[in-house]
Design an enzyme around this catalytic site. Structure first.
Site, PDB file in Angstrom:
ATOM      1  N   HIS A 190      39.024  30.579  34.896  1.00  0.00           N
ATOM      2  CA  HIS A 190      39.978  31.384  34.137  1.00  0.00           C
ATOM      3  C   HIS A 190      39.385  31.941  32.843  1.00  0.00           C
ATOM      4  CE1 HIS A 190      44.620  31.783  33.588  1.00  0.00           C
ATOM      5  NE2 HIS A 190      44.002  32.845  33.158  1.00  0.00           N
ATOM      6  N   LYS A 216      43.570  30.322  39.635  1.00  0.00           N
ATOM      7  CA  LYS A 216      42.517  30.195  38.629  1.00  0.00           C
ATOM      8  C   LYS A 216      42.470  28.777  38.082  1.00  0.00           C
ATOM      9  CE  LYS A 216      43.966  34.798  37.182  1.00  0.00           C
ATOM     10  NZ  LYS A 216      45.364  34.635  37.629  1.00  0.00           N
ATOM     11  N   TYR A 240      49.564  28.776  34.859  1.00  0.00           N
ATOM     12  CA  TYR A 240      50.871  29.423  34.894  1.00  0.00           C
ATOM     13  C   TYR A 240      51.977  28.448  35.293  1.00  0.00           C
ATOM     14  CZ  TYR A 240      48.080  33.772  35.136  1.00  0.00           C
ATOM     15  OH  TYR A 240      47.186  34.786  34.933  1.00  0.00           O
ATOM     16  N   ASP A 278      48.738  36.948  42.631  1.00  0.00           N
ATOM     17  CA  ASP A 278      47.792  36.406  41.648  1.00  0.00           C
ATOM     18  C   ASP A 278      48.497  35.376  40.776  1.00  0.00           C
ATOM     19  OD1 ASP A 278      44.991  37.092  40.112  1.00  0.00           O
ATOM     20  OD2 ASP A 278      46.580  36.569  38.699  1.00  0.00           O
TER      21      ASP A 278
END
Length: 279
Positions: free
Chosen positions: A113, A80, A55, A50
């Site tokens: 997200h 996401k 990120y 994930d």
């Protein structure tokens, strides 16, 4: 380190796609450390990863997959949409960037997200996600941090029910009403911050259950998630912890254990409130 012999259960999503119920989250893992973390997890038997555009470690995820030698089709990859890429065309363009960084032709799951309700873009974004599923560049699409009102808006204005809703969920924030909404509408529940950033690990109830079962506090909480039916993907870069986390399928919490954890509900968030967060 030897791979785990554990067979992770799979959950069938509402479009027929199956997802491993347990995986590795890479939130806050630096890009330069991500490939090694992913490769190590895959060597231990993990098959669910994930990540997210925000990120900034998708490239490391892709590199870890390639280094592992595990066939891409055997791995479930989620990413996401970045908050600043909401809207119809930006959401499609953003996925192309993710695919390039990951080094793959498709993702298994693509999520919005955050709803960012004040921006009023998540419905337009979801229409793009509908197109993305038809294109085959995402095997399933879903949302993250959506509340019932946001999910109702999608149901009223679009045709596709999200496959999952990834939400903050742990013993101090059990989200019973939202989980019931998911059950009623065929949406799978994914749990982020599953151990409340470690806050629940010192709880006397959790420690007592760990002693009872001869497991760690983290293993007890992760087992609780699995028995609730949640999809869960704790984050760690420590190989021993990554191995420990997935070693939760050889014991079961009984009804009294589950009731004890249920009493820990406190409405406590470690992250942002989806109704007010605007990215």
């Amino acid at each position: 380190m030897a791979p785990t012999t554990t067979t992770v259960p799979e959950i069938e999503l509402n479009n027929g796609t199956t997802i491993p119920q347990f995986g590795l989250g890479v939130f806050q893992i630096p890009e330069e450390d991500t490939a090694e973390a992913v490769r190590g997890a895959l060597e231990l038997g993990y098959r669910h990863l994930d990540t997210a555009q925000m990120y900034r470690n998708e490239q490391g995820v892709g590199e870890g997959i390639r280094q592992s030698g595990v066939p891409r089709e055997d791995i479930f990859v989620t990413t996401k949409l970045a908050n600043d890429a909401q809207g119809h065309d930006p959401a499609i363009t953003a996925l192309e960037g993710s695919l390039q960084r990951l080094g793959t032709d498709y993702v298994d799951l693509y999520l919005i997200h955050w709803p960012l309700p004040a921006k009023h873009l998540y419905v337009k974004t979801w229409r793009a996600f509908e197109e993305i599923t038809r294109s085959g560049k995402a095997r399933a699409v879903g949302v993250s941090n959506f509340q019932p009102a946001h999910l109702d808006a999608l149901a009223e204005k679009t045709d596709l029910v999200p496959a999952v809703n990834q939400i903050e969920l742990h013993p101090y924030l059990q989200q019973a009403e939202l989980r019931e909404y998911h059950r009623a509408h065929g949406i799978a529940t994914e749990a982020w911050s599953p151990i409340a950033q470690g806050e629940v690990l010192g709880d006397d109830v959790v420690k007592g259950l760990a002693d009872k079962h001869g497991k760690s506090a983290a293993q007890v909480v992760l087992r609780w998630h699995v028995q609730l039916g949640n999809i869960v993907f704790p984050k760690s870069v420590t190989p021993d912890r990554v191995k420990e986390n997935i070693d939760i399928f050889d014991f079961e919490l009984d009804a009294d254990d589950l009731k004890a954890i249920e009493t820990l509900e406190a409405g406590h968030r470690t992250g942002f409130d989806p109704d007010t967060f605007e990215g």
